[in-house]
Design a protein around this motif. Structure first.
Motif, PDB file in Angstrom:
ATOM      1  N   TYR A 221       0.812  -1.230   0.000  1.00 43.89           N
ATOM      2  CA  TYR A 221       0.000   0.000   0.000  1.00 43.89           C
ATOM      3  C   TYR A 221       0.838   1.270   0.000  1.00 43.89           C
ATOM      4  CZ  TYR A 221       0.838  -0.558   5.014  1.00 43.89           C
ATOM      5  OH  TYR A 221       1.428  -0.715   6.229  1.00 43.89           O
ATOM      6  N   GLY A 222       2.135   1.119   0.063  1.00 42.18           N
ATOM      7  CA  GLY A 222       2.981   2.314   0.114  1.00 42.18           C
ATOM      8  C   GLY A 222       3.086   3.001  -1.238  1.00 42.18           C
ATOM      9  N   ILE A 223       3.669   4.168  -1.198  1.00 41.30           N
ATOM     10  CA  ILE A 223       3.854   4.930  -2.429  1.00 41.30           C
ATOM     11  C   ILE A 223       5.314   4.783  -2.844  1.00 41.30           C
ATOM     12  CG2 ILE A 223       3.544   7.183  -3.513  1.00 41.30           C
ATOM     13  CD1 ILE A 223       1.012   6.191  -2.205  1.00 41.30           C
ATOM     14  N   PRO A 224       5.585   4.314  -4.024  1.00 41.31           N
ATOM     15  CA  PRO A 224       6.988   4.158  -4.421  1.00 41.31           C
ATOM     16  C   PRO A 224       7.690   5.493  -4.546  1.00 41.31           C
ATOM     17  CG  PRO A 224       5.536   3.731  -6.277  1.00 41.31           C
ATOM     18  CD  PRO A 224       4.661   3.926  -5.078  1.00 41.31           C
ATOM     19  N   LYS A 225       8.987   5.424  -4.439  1.00 43.57           N
ATOM     20  CA  LYS A 225       9.801   6.637  -4.540  1.00 43.57           C
ATOM     21  C   LYS A 225       9.597   7.257  -5.909  1.00 43.57           C
ATOM     22  CE  LYS A 225      14.346   7.110  -4.993  1.00 43.57           C
ATOM     23  NZ  LYS A 225      15.728   6.682  -4.913  1.00 43.57           N
ATOM     24  N   ALA A 226       9.482   8.571  -5.900  1.00 45.60           N
ATOM     25  CA  ALA A 226       9.271   9.240  -7.176  1.00 45.60           C
ATOM     26  C   ALA A 226      10.540   9.105  -8.023  1.00 45.60           C
ATOM     27  CB  ALA A 226       8.963  10.714  -6.933  1.00 45.60           C
ATOM     28  N   PRO A 227      10.376   8.926  -9.313  1.00 45.69           N
ATOM     29  CA  PRO A 227      11.559   8.849 -10.178  1.00 45.69           C
ATOM     30  C   PRO A 227      12.409  10.099 -10.040  1.00 45.69           C
ATOM     31  CG  PRO A 227       9.561   8.282 -11.373  1.00 45.69           C
ATOM     32  CD  PRO A 227       9.136   8.765 -10.034  1.00 45.69           C
ATOM     33  N   ASP A 228      13.673   9.923 -10.325  1.00 43.72           N
ATOM     34  CA  ASP A 228      14.627  11.000 -10.076  1.00 43.72           C
ATOM     35  C   ASP A 228      14.330  12.204 -10.966  1.00 43.72           C
ATOM     36  OD1 ASP A 228      16.677  12.136  -8.810  1.00 43.72           O
ATOM     37  OD2 ASP A 228      18.209  11.339 -10.168  1.00 43.72           O
ATOM     38  N   LEU A 229      14.076  13.293 -10.312  1.00 41.75           N
ATOM     39  CA  LEU A 229      13.757  14.489 -11.079  1.00 41.75           C
ATOM     40  C   LEU A 229      14.794  15.575 -10.882  1.00 41.75           C
ATOM     41  CD1 LEU A 229       9.973  14.669 -10.300  1.00 41.75           C
ATOM     42  CD2 LEU A 229      10.971  14.284 -12.532  1.00 41.75           C
ATOM     43  N   VAL A 230      15.783  15.259 -10.040  1.00 35.93           N
ATOM     44  CA  VAL A 230      16.719  16.317  -9.659  1.00 35.93           C
ATOM     45  C   VAL A 230      17.471  16.847 -10.877  1.00 35.93           C
ATOM     46  CG1 VAL A 230      18.602  16.898  -8.111  1.00 35.93           C
ATOM     47  CG2 VAL A 230      16.945  15.157  -7.471  1.00 35.93           C
ATOM     48  N   THR A 231      17.788  15.937 -11.780  1.00 38.61           N
ATOM     49  CA  THR A 231      18.526  16.385 -12.957  1.00 38.61           C
ATOM     50  C   THR A 231      17.759  17.456 -13.705  1.00 38.61           C
ATOM     51  OG1 THR A 231      17.564  14.455 -14.008  1.00 38.61           O
ATOM     52  CG2 THR A 231      19.873  14.316 -13.376  1.00 38.61           C
ATOM     53  N   LEU A 232      16.457  17.248 -13.759  1.00 35.63           N
ATOM     54  CA  LEU A 232      15.647  18.217 -14.471  1.00 35.63           C
ATOM     55  C   LEU A 232      15.402  19.469 -13.646  1.00 35.63           C
ATOM     56  CD1 LEU A 232      13.075  15.925 -16.171  1.00 35.63           C
ATOM     57  CD2 LEU A 232      14.118  17.900 -17.270  1.00 35.63           C
ATOM     58  N   ALA A 233      15.563  19.289 -12.365  1.00 36.60           N
ATOM     59  CA  ALA A 233      15.181  20.388 -11.497  1.00 36.60           C
ATOM     60  C   ALA A 233      16.203  21.513 -11.471  1.00 36.60           C
ATOM     61  CB  ALA A 233      14.972  19.881 -10.079  1.00 36.60           C
ATOM     62  N   GLY A 234      17.379  21.245 -11.963  1.00 35.06           N
ATOM     63  CA  GLY A 234      18.436  22.238 -11.893  1.00 35.06           C
ATOM     64  C   GLY A 234      18.033  23.629 -12.344  1.00 35.06           C
ATOM     65  N   PRO A 235      17.677  23.771 -13.615  1.00 32.43           N
ATOM     66  CA  PRO A 235      17.335  25.100 -14.110  1.00 32.43           C
ATOM     67  C   PRO A 235      16.166  25.722 -13.360  1.00 32.43           C
ATOM     68  CG  PRO A 235      16.744  23.382 -15.691  1.00 32.43           C
ATOM     69  CD  PRO A 235      17.580  22.736 -14.625  1.00 32.43           C
ATOM     70  N   VAL A 236      15.265  24.887 -12.947  1.00 31.62           N
ATOM     71  CA  VAL A 236      14.088  25.399 -12.242  1.00 31.62           C
ATOM     72  C   VAL A 236      14.497  26.086 -10.946  1.00 31.62           C
ATOM     73  CG1 VAL A 236      11.953  24.736 -11.117  1.00 31.62           C
ATOM     74  CG2 VAL A 236      12.657  23.605 -13.222  1.00 31.62           C
ATOM     75  N   GLU A 237      15.424  25.425 -10.274  1.00 28.97           N
ATOM     76  CA  GLU A 237      15.901  25.959  -9.011  1.00 28.97           C
ATOM     77  C   GLU A 237      16.484  27.361  -9.224  1.00 28.97           C
ATOM     78  OE1 GLU A 237      15.629  25.187  -5.241  1.00 28.97           O
ATOM     79  OE2 GLU A 237      14.628  24.111  -6.835  1.00 28.97           O
TER      80      GLU A 237
END
Lengths: 652, 621
Positions: A221-237
């Motif tokens: 019933y748990g929620i799996p770890k979200a796929p890695d988004l950090v790579t994409l998050a760079g510019p957003v940050e």
């Protein structure tokens, strides 16, 4: 399989002239022609299939029922209530047996005498049964068939069961013994007999309670770890920081935490399913961008609780007198779809951005495919409208569901079809025909691609948008499947049915993994908690029930509504549960408190914990102006949105 | 759960007799009892089954009302041809047809002549479903806006008024679970009626100040807004006692000071409060009724009776009185009877001033034709005589002459419709004179005119219309008769230029939640300065004819129904607001009465409610 059943099957095969099958079956069963001939005379197909053939004296029924009743009433208090649970099924089967054998008058008098003293939640069934007064009526009757072909399940402690057995052996009442053996199934457990409250909490469903076996398998019933988004998050940050510099007034707290969004879910949930348990199409760039946008929005979310109540924006549909069947809001709260009685679906935009359609083919050729904003460029700006209508169905539209990327919309209707609409070209793309009867509910999976439907034909089905036939058919409910909901991890599917049971199916295997009884009326709304462990369900019995999926136990019974509850929703932070329904009120429940007070120590598979009841958890109740609620939704920032229908005929 | 009776468990079966009747209706002359019994049982079972299935469709459509579409759907699902048609006035509802393996039951539908269809008044198409966003709650507190239910329901207000103990201990925002209530009850074992304190919050005090100032101030636009707020805002109940005191005291003072304008403003406040659906007003009627009565029958209401139009105030207050009677009359309080008796007593006194006489007459006439017939008709002769002495007599005082003129007109106006139904034609002037004395001639003329005119002016005619005359009275059967039955259409009344062209524009977009067949006028202030001191303009404005133009979304269709030239008299000054007399010019049938825009329920407020933006929490804090 005993002899008589076998011969009945053979007879059917012979009737339809299926010689080879017949031969094969005979060979396998090592049955000689002679033997089958012999048994044929004695057995009658119908008698085997119905199982109600009995030459019992009609007088004996009432007598033995009275005796059983007396035995239950005179037994010790601790066993009394558990023993009492057999009275209803026994009465039902006695009645059916008598009707089947043509003792209609006796049957009616039995029902008249003992029907009214059954539990209140059985009265509806008794009423329906009382309509059946002839053998012919039993043909194709949903309820009688259910009782006939399924054993009524009763959970009973070892002591109680032995007590009952002793009594039955003493009395040797053939009628009673026969019914109990044929139609009742005792699910025995070790331990103390349950009390009245515990029994009432979980009984009420057609077909009795859930077996222990039903809820034994493990549920991820748990929620799996979200796929890695950090790579994409760079510019957003970077963008974020740029903004922050523009507003120096803003508190600097946020900066200190290095990307709080992405660090949060690093440790994986032990109860989560493996990420590849269910195949999903690969994410497109657009999906990832969307996800990041959602996460950023989520960081601005208000954490709700008893101290910080949400604001609620209500969209009231005016002039809707009895024409609206359903409503749904997109995950990002930008669009509202409404399904109407007159078979149209209407989509409204809730944001300033208009609903645009795609450019024509010639114009599309001019669009530069390499461009960054190709998705924006391909839309025709001039076509923007605040609402659009989708026509195609041939009956009332009972449910609509947006795909997570908001480019598709599903709708299901009384005309037995499910339609997939494009929200870019605003036409119907696919008509899924599979259900033979009206489809009550349809839902997109949280990942997209898959969707599920439920209908009058007592099945729930799992589909993929690119297959015109269902991938899985989930059968098992005894009556209409009224509502359906995907687990947040998409691996499971919850169904609520008119047989008053809530069921959890595994999408990959197709088996049911949880079976939860306790509703006293059809179930009309389902919602999974944000953590994935709890399931809330509600329906015509005006109660909101909360289930713990780890063992399938009933955790709480939230009472307070006065009419059917049609919509449920958890706040994005998981702290609040909102319910709304035909009684024109929106109720907010404190879910955090509920979870905290549910101690998981004393819970195991066999024993139900004490059920918490409503009033303590009710935080607020908001009445609308005679507008029944059809949908509730939390935005990413935890603003509550409700959709209501104004009913002008009720106003004073 | 209530005890289930046998009746509940088994429902009812069709009787054998009804089976036989049905059999006869389809041509089976003789049906044996056994067969009928068998049929009855089977049919009952199948019908119950269909109903049971229909209920599923009802539930999924999220309704509590079973509709025929649900039954159709259930039939379709069972592969039975659904019934075609639903309502029929004929005794034998369904026709039968078969062919091609299908069997149909349908309603015979008459062919409709296209011309008839175009010319007749057809029911309006249902309005389109629209979306209206509003705040249901803000940070857990429900705002008291018209879209939300009133924080304290009328019933609770009633309970409070009967027994103040019931008043909630604290000003709880709606929906908080009340826990302290139980304890309170236990303490109150002795029935001592506690004093309930009505404390007003600072906001409420400010609101009260603003509203009262605006209502009697000089800014007409603000007044309109304030009245609108009074008429539609829920949650005013806590201020209601103060508002009532304000009105009562105001009337008391201004009658003495003969301040007509202020009296009018106060009456308009009464009107607004009466219109507010969320208030439990019964408690304050004993204070309001005397004030309203004062404005009807007071001897003098203005400084210069010969010039000022205090008649309009009397008319308006009479209508208010009629509205009060209609809304609040019960068999226990007998308001209508008491009011009628009060006015009748005034009629019976010979010495009563003419202005009071006028008020009493007007007040009675608003209560309905029946009242008019019983209480006014017998007194025509004596009133006529009195009027005659002032109109025709030698020692003429100007004031009395004007008053008598008004009374004469009023009498003719209210009695003509009554007499029209009471007396059979032919009408002879002599008979009338003999029966009614001085007023006979005028009555005769009016009755004759009313007879030749198929559509009488419905202002003072029937009591009910007189009461409903608040926002607008439409001449039934007049040009806009077509639009009249529309449920809840909104007509926007605008004054786009100084030329006083009224544009009526049924706008389907905007919808009021109270859709009880009422026209709502959205009035925008005209640019023409209406002025703030305006008591003496009556003479000029009555002479001023205004052309009223109707524009709909479908102008062609609309104008087809309209008489090409429709002239109305618009009363355009403040003091005139009560008189809704539409005058027919040249015997044109449509007579249309348009209320003074000031009375129009103003919906601007609702329109201006901005749809809250999603996720825009900034303006909440």
């Amino acid at each position: 399989m005993d002899k008589s059943q076998l011969s009945a099957v053979l007879q059917v095969l012979k009737k339809y002239n299926l010689k080879e099958t017949e031969e094969l079956l005979k060979k396998e069963a090592q049955l000689t022609d002679n033997e089958s001939q012999n048994s044929q005379q004695g057995s009658d197909v119908s008698s085997v299939l119905t199982g109600y053939k009995s030459d019992g004296d009609p007088e004996a029924y009432e007598l033995s029922y009275t005796e059983l009743k007396r035995f239950v009433e005179s037994s010790l208090d601790i066993y009394k209530h558990e023993l009492g649970t057999i009275l209803f099924p026994v009465l039902v089967h006695m009645y059916l047996e008598m009707v089947y054998n043509g003792h209609t008058q006796k049957a009616i008098s039995l029902m008249k005498k003992f029907g009214p003293e059954q539990e209140s939640y059985y009265q509806e069934d008794l009423k329906k049964l009382a309509m059946v007064t002839k053998r012919e009526h039993m043909n194709g009757n949903e309820l009688t068939e259910t009782f006939k072909s399924n054993q009524f399940i009763i959970r009973i402690s070892r002591d109680t069961l032995s007590l009952l057995k002793r009594h039955l052996n003493d009395k040797k009442a053939a009628v009673m013994l026969n019914i109990i053996q044929e139609h009742l199934y005792f699910d025995m457990y070790e331990g103390v007999a349950r009390n009245k409250g515990q029994i009432d909490a979980t009984s009420g469903a057609i077909g009795g309670e859930a077996k222990r076996q039903d809820n034994k398998s493990k549920v991820f019933y748990g929620i799996p770890k979200a796929p890695d988004l950090v790579t994409l998050a760079g510019p957003v940050e970077d963008e974020e920081e740029g903004q922050d510099q523009d507003n120096p007034d803003k508190p600097k707290k946020k900066k200190s935490k290095k990307d709080p969004l992405f660090s949060k879910k690093t440790k994986s949930d032990p109860n989560a399913p493996p990420a590849d348990r269910i195949p999903v199409p690969e994410w497109k760039d657009n999906d990832k961008l969307e996800k990041i946008k959602a996460l950023r929005e989520a960081s601005k979310r208000v954490i709700l609780g008893p101290e910080s109540m949400p604001s609620c924006c209500c969209y009231t549909l005016l002039n809707a007198n009895f024409t609206v069947c359903c409503a749904e809001i997109t995950e990002d709260s930008s669009m509202l779809a409404v399904g109407f009685n007159d078979s149209i679906v209407k989509v409204w935009t809730l944001v300033p951005q208009k609903l645009r359609s795609m450019k024509s083919a010639e114009q599309l050729e001019e669009v530069n495919i390499e461009a960054e904003d190709v998705l924006v460029r391909m839309m025709d700006d001039r076509s923007g409208e605040t609402s659009r209508t989708l026509c195609g169905h041939g009956g009332p539209v009972y449910s609509v569901s947006f795909s997570p990327d908001r480019s598709l919309l599903l709708s299901c209707s009384e005309d037995t079809t499910i339609r997939l609409w494009s929200l870019q070209i605003w036409t119907c793309l696919v008509v899924y025909k599979g259900h033979m009867f009206p489809v009550w509910d349809v839902k997109f999976s949280p990942m997209g691609y898959y969707f599920a439907s439920a209908g009058y034909d007592r099945t729930a089905r799992l589909w993929a948008t690119d297959h015109y036939q269902p991938l899985r058919i989930f059968a098992g409910h005894f009556s209409d499947v009224d509502c359906i909901q995907f687990h947040p991890n998409s691996n499971y599917l919850a169904t609520g049915s008119s047989d008053r049971r809530v069921c959890l199916y595994d999408c990959t295997t197709g088996h049911h993994v949880r079976l939860m009884t306790g509703h006293k009326s059809p179930v009309h709304a389902l919602a999974f908690s944000v953590c994935g462990r709890y399931l809330a369900s509600a329906g015509t019995d005006c109660k909101v029930l909360v289930w713990d999926l780890s063992h399938g136990h009933l955790v709480a019974e939230l009472t307070g509504h006065e009419k059917t509850v049609h919509c449920l929703s958890f706040s994005r932070c998981g702290n609040l549960l909102v319910s709304g329904g035909l009684d024109c009120t929106l109720k907010l429940w404190d879910f955090t408190k509920l979870v905290e007070e549910t101690t998981s120590d004393d819970v195991n598979v066999s024993h139900n914990p004490d059920v918490k009841s409503g009033e303590d958890y009710l935080l607020r109740s908001f009445a609308t102006k005679s507008s029944p609620l059809v949908s509730v939704h939390f935005t990413r920032r935890n603003l509550l949105i409700a959709v209501a229908l104004f009913d002008g005929t009720n106003t004073s | 759960m209530s005890k289930i009776t046998d009746h509940d468990l088994y429902g009812t079966n069709f009787s054998i007799e009804s089976m036989k009747v049905i059999a006869e209706s389809i041509g089976i002359g003789y049906l044996a009892d056994d067969a009928a019994k068998e049929l009855a049982e089977d049919i009952s079972f199948r019908l119950k089954h269909i109903i049971q299935d229909s209920a599923k469709f009802m539930n999924h459509a999220k309704r509590v009302k079973l509709m025929q579409t649900d039954v159709d759907a259930a039939l379709r699902m069972k592969n039975i041809e659904p019934q075609y048609g639903f309502q029929s006035t004929e005794p034998l509802p369904f026709r039968f047809a078969s062919g091609g393996g299908r069997e149909l039951h349908f309603l015979e539908e008459k062919e409709v002549d296209l011309n008839d269809l175009l010319q007749n008044i057809n029911p309006k198409a249902p309005l389109e479903c629209t979306l209206r966003p509003h705040w249901l709650c803000i940070d857990g507190v429900q705002p008291t806006i018209p879209e939300n239910p009133p924080p304290v329901a009328k019933n609770t207000q009633k309970l409070d008024s009967v027994d103040p103990v019931n008043k909630k201990p604290a000003k709880e925002s709606s929906g908080k679970p009340t826990t302290g209530k139980q304890k309170l009850r236990n303490v109150e074992t002795v029935q001592i009626k506690q004093l309930a304190t009505h404390e007003l919050s600072v906001e409420q005090q400010l609101y009260y100040k603003e509203i009262t100032e605006a209502c009697v101030g000089s800014d007409e636009a603000r007044r309109a807004e304030a009245l609108q707020s009074l008429a539609s805002d829920p949650g005013l109940h806590e201020m209601l006692p103060r508002m009532c005191t304000f009105i009562i005291e105001g009337v008391r003072v201004n009658v003495v000071q003969n301040n007509l304008a202020l009296l009018i403003y106060l009456m308009r406040m009464v009107k607004a409060i009466l219109d507010n659906q969320s208030l439990y007003l019964e408690k304050y009627l004993h204070e309001l009724i005397p004030s309203v009565t004062t404005c009807i029958v007071s001897k003098q209401l203005c400084m210069r009776p010969e010039l000022d139009n205090h008649w309009a105030l009397r008319d308006f207050a009479s209508r208010l009185m009629a509205q009060i009677c209609k809304n609040f009359n019960t068999s226990t309080n007998n308001i209508q009877t008491r009011v009628t008796r009060m006015f009748t007593n005034a009629l019976q006194q010979d010495k009563v001033p003419l202005s009071s006489l006028y008020g009493a007459l007007q007040g009675l006439s608003e209560l309905g034709t029946e009242v008019t017939r019983i209480f006014i008709l017998p007194r025509v002769r004596s009133i006529g005589a009195r009027v005659e002495s002032h109109l025709e007599g030698n020692l003429i005082s100007n004031i009395d002459k004007i008053a008598s003129g008004h009374i004469k007109q009023l009498m003719i106006k209210i009695l003509a419709p009554v007499l029209k139904t009471l007396r059979t034609p032919p009408d002879h002037a002599d008979d009338y004179r003999q029966d009614f004395g001085y007023l006979g001639v005028g009555l005769h003329a009016a009755v004759v005119k009313a007879r030749t005119q198929p559509t009488p002016v419905t202002s003072a005619g029937a009591g009910s219309t007189g009461v409903a005359a608040g926002p607008i009275t439409c001449g039934a059967g007049a040009g806009i008769g077509k639009t009249a039955p529309t449920p809840s259409g909104i007509i926007q009344q605008q004054n786009p230029n100084a030329g006083r062209t009224i544009v009526m524009n049924p706008s389907p977009r905007v919808q009021t939640p109270q859709s009880n067949q009422k026209f709502v006028f959205v009035t925008q202030r005209s640019q023409t300065p209406m002025g703030t001191s305006q008591q003496n303009q009556q003479t000029t404005s009555t002479a001023q004819n205004t052309v009223v133009k109707f524009v709909s979304n479908n102008p062609n269709q609309m104008q087809q129904k309209m008489q090409p030239q429709q002239k109305l008299v618009m009363m355009s000054n403040q003091s005139n607001q009560g008189s809704f007399q539409g005058q027919n010019l040249g015997g044109q049938p449509p007579a249309l009465l348009i209320s003074k825009q000031n009375y129009a329920m103003q919906q601007q407020h609702q329109q201006q409610v901005q749809p809250p933006m999603i996720d825009d929490l900034s303006h909440l804090s």
